[in-house]
Design a protein around this motif. Structure first.
Motif, PDB file in Angstrom:
ATOM      1  N   LEU A  76     -26.374  71.630  58.826  1.00  0.00           N
ATOM      2  CA  LEU A  76     -26.384  70.595  57.789  1.00  0.00           C
ATOM      3  C   LEU A  76     -27.796  70.254  57.343  1.00  0.00           C
ATOM      4  N   ASN A  77     -28.770  70.513  58.213  1.00  0.00           N
ATOM      5  CA  ASN A  77     -30.122  70.068  57.939  1.00  0.00           C
ATOM      6  C   ASN A  77     -31.065  71.201  57.540  1.00  0.00           C
ATOM      7  N   LYS A  78     -30.793  72.413  58.045  1.00  0.00           N
ATOM      8  CA  LYS A  78     -31.651  73.546  57.753  1.00  0.00           C
ATOM      9  C   LYS A  78     -30.822  74.602  57.037  1.00  0.00           C
ATOM     10  N   MET A  79     -30.919  74.632  55.715  1.00  0.00           N
ATOM     11  CA  MET A  79     -30.108  75.557  54.946  1.00  0.00           C
ATOM     12  C   MET A  79     -30.825  75.885  53.647  1.00  0.00           C
ATOM     13  N   LYS A  80     -30.343  76.908  52.973  1.00  0.00           N
ATOM     14  CA  LYS A  80     -30.869  77.227  51.660  1.00  0.00           C
ATOM     15  C   LYS A  80     -30.598  76.065  50.716  1.00  0.00           C
ATOM     16  N   ARG A  81     -31.475  75.894  49.764  1.00  0.00           N
ATOM     17  CA  ARG A  81     -31.295  74.824  48.794  1.00  0.00           C
ATOM     18  C   ARG A  81     -30.495  75.347  47.604  1.00  0.00           C
ATOM     19  N   TYR A  82     -29.296  74.864  47.432  1.00  0.00           N
ATOM     20  CA  TYR A  82     -28.449  75.222  46.318  1.00  0.00           C
ATOM     21  C   TYR A  82     -28.115  73.968  45.525  1.00  0.00           C
ATOM     22  N   SER A  83     -27.950  74.124  44.231  1.00  0.00           N
ATOM     23  CA  SER A  83     -27.305  73.054  43.483  1.00  0.00           C
ATOM     24  C   SER A  83     -25.807  73.303  43.586  1.00  0.00           C
ATOM     25  N   TYR A  84     -25.017  72.238  43.412  1.00  0.00           N
ATOM     26  CA  TYR A  84     -23.576  72.418  43.524  1.00  0.00           C
ATOM     27  C   TYR A  84     -23.067  73.384  42.463  1.00  0.00           C
ATOM     28  N   SER A  85     -23.539  73.246  41.230  1.00  0.00           N
ATOM     29  CA  SER A  85     -23.053  74.107  40.156  1.00  0.00           C
ATOM     30  C   SER A  85     -23.395  75.570  40.428  1.00  0.00           C
ATOM     31  N   LYS A  86     -24.558  75.818  41.003  1.00  0.00           N
ATOM     32  CA  LYS A  86     -24.931  77.192  41.334  1.00  0.00           C
ATOM     33  C   LYS A  86     -24.031  77.721  42.444  1.00  0.00           C
ATOM     34  N   PHE A  87     -23.742  76.885  43.429  1.00  0.00           N
ATOM     35  CA  PHE A  87     -22.861  77.309  44.513  1.00  0.00           C
ATOM     36  C   PHE A  87     -21.488  77.700  43.976  1.00  0.00           C
ATOM     37  N   LYS A  88     -20.901  76.860  43.118  1.00  0.00           N
ATOM     38  CA  LYS A  88     -19.561  77.162  42.615  1.00  0.00           C
ATOM     39  C   LYS A  88     -19.560  78.446  41.801  1.00  0.00           C
ATOM     40  N   LEU A  89     -20.600  78.661  41.003  1.00  0.00           N
ATOM     41  CA  LEU A  89     -20.700  79.899  40.234  1.00  0.00           C
ATOM     42  C   LEU A  89     -20.786  81.098  41.163  1.00  0.00           C
ATOM     43  N   GLU A  90     -21.617  80.992  42.197  1.00  0.00           N
ATOM     44  CA  GLU A  90     -21.776  82.112  43.116  1.00  0.00           C
ATOM     45  C   GLU A  90     -20.495  82.344  43.924  1.00  0.00           C
ATOM     46  N   ALA A  91     -19.787  81.276  44.267  1.00  0.00           N
ATOM     47  CA  ALA A  91     -18.515  81.431  44.974  1.00  0.00           C
ATOM     48  C   ALA A  91     -17.499  82.143  44.089  1.00  0.00           C
ATOM     49  N   ARG A  92     -17.465  81.789  42.804  1.00  0.00           N
ATOM     50  CA  ARG A  92     -16.535  82.427  41.880  1.00  0.00           C
ATOM     51  C   ARG A  92     -16.873  83.917  41.753  1.00  0.00           C
ATOM     52  N   LEU A  93     -18.145  84.233  41.601  1.00  0.00           N
ATOM     53  CA  LEU A  93     -18.556  85.638  41.500  1.00  0.00           C
ATOM     54  C   LEU A  93     -18.221  86.399  42.785  1.00  0.00           C
ATOM     55  N   HIS A  94     -18.393  85.731  43.910  1.00  0.00           N
ATOM     56  CA  HIS A  94     -18.093  86.351  45.202  1.00  0.00           C
ATOM     57  C   HIS A  94     -16.610  86.717  45.287  1.00  0.00           C
ATOM     58  N   GLN A  95     -15.737  85.838  44.799  1.00  0.00           N
ATOM     59  CA  GLN A  95     -14.302  86.110  44.844  1.00  0.00           C
ATOM     60  C   GLN A  95     -13.901  87.182  43.834  1.00  0.00           C
ATOM     61  N   TRP A  96     -14.581  87.221  42.696  1.00  0.00           N
ATOM     62  CA  TRP A  96     -14.344  88.311  41.742  1.00  0.00           C
ATOM     63  C   TRP A  96     -14.632  89.654  42.404  1.00  0.00           C
ATOM     64  N   GLU A  97     -15.793  89.737  43.056  1.00  0.00           N
ATOM     65  CA  GLU A  97     -16.196  90.988  43.692  1.00  0.00           C
ATOM     66  C   GLU A  97     -15.253  91.352  44.833  1.00  0.00           C
TER      67      GLU A  97
END
Length: 310
Positions: free
Chosen positions: A6-27
């Motif tokens: 929770l404290n040490k992670m890559k910095r993502y914006s929520y909108s970027k995360f959702k886009l990347e999750a959608r692309l991940h599921q497409w692939e």
């Protein structure tokens, strides 16, 4: 438990995360499932969805057989999107928690670590989409746990763990004219808890004195609050002795990891702080690999990491 992710992670914006999750599921659909799509690239065609390919192949047949069984009074009928929409979280409890039933002893070790306790004597039942009945005795609505773990502690008392499973979700809009709206708002749209919502929130002792009802019923926190007090209602009714609310989410989903979860934790009194446990997919999958011994475990854990993380 170790909450380092929770404290040490890559910095993502929520909108970027959702886009990347959608692309991940497409692939995943194109390159792993190798099937077409229905209008949206993360939605399976009906003929593929009905085969249950949204589930891990190693337990697919068992999950599909389970879904054909009559719905228990304490369960909620899955939506039509569960088998088709790769991006929704509705199917995820089956992929993560259904196979755990193969190793009750491993589940004891797993949930002891997750809850930072040694007080679990037995894991008695793992239920997906569960709400206690009769509903009038609890929140008097259809609030349900995505997963409910019934266990017995070492004092031979019945206890419970309610798990809310998230993937790309963020805030939870309140629908006007819904039953939920009528229980948290007055006729002018101002916050006013009513009925079981008001009673349980007041009597559970979870919240600090300066935490307002406006905070709890806001779109950001309302679903977390409702699932937490559903468990509290079970304790107050005497159905269980102790309840722990768990929210499970990917670390990249900053709505939960950086915003809603840390802020909700600040609402809680010292006495009940440890009865709300946030956990990331990354942390849980490592715990599962450590503690569980089920058929096809290596394949299953590998699948979960590749299916939901990126």
């Amino acid at each position: 438990m170790d909450m380092q992710p929770l404290n040490k992670m890559k910095r993502y914006s929520y909108s970027k995360f959702k886009l990347e999750a959608r692309l991940h599921q497409w692939e995943y659909r194109e390159h792993v499932l190798k099937v077409g799509y229905n209008k949206y690239k993360n939605v399976l065609r009906y003929e593929d969805a009905k085969k249950g390919i949204i589930f891990f192949e190693g337990y697919r047949d068992e999950i599909l057989s389970h879904l054909k069984e009559p719905i228990e009074p304490t369960s909620t009928t899955p939506s039509g999107f569960m088998l088709s929409n790769l991006l929704r979280s509705e199917h995820i409890p089956y992929n993560i928690f259904f196979p755990m039933q193969k190793d009750p002893e491993g589940c004891i070790r797993l949930f002891c670590e997750l809850l930072s306790t040694d007080d679990i004597l037995s894991i008695d039942k793992i239920k997906i989409e569960h709400h206690p009945i009769p509903i009038e005795d609890y929140l008097n609505d259809h609030t349900a746990f995505d997963v409910y773990i019934a266990y017995t502690n070492k004092a031979n008392q019945q206890c419970g763990i309610g798990i809310e499973v998230k993937y790309t979700e963020n805030s939870y809009p309140l629908k006007p004219q819904s039953h939920e709206y009528s229980q948290v708002k007055d006729e002018n749209g101002n916050t006013q808890l009513k009925g079981r919502y008001a009673m349980v929130t007041k009597e559970c002792g979870y919240y600090k004195e300066d935490v307002t009802h406006d905070m709890l019923v806001s779109n950001k926190f309302r679903q977390i609050w409702r699932n937490h007090i559903l468990g509290a209602s079970m304790v107050l009714k005497g159905k269980i002795k102790k309840f722990t609310s768990v929210t499970l989410f990917p670390s990249q989903n900053e709505h939960f990891s950086q915003d809603a979860i840390p802020k909700y934790q600040k609402f809680l009194t010292k006495e009940h702080y440890n009865e709300f446990v946030p956990v990331t997919y990354e942390t849980l999958f490592k715990m599962m690999d450590k503690h569980l011994s089920v058929p096809k475990k290596e394949e299953w854990i590998k699948y979960l990491n590749e299916r939901y993380l990126f």
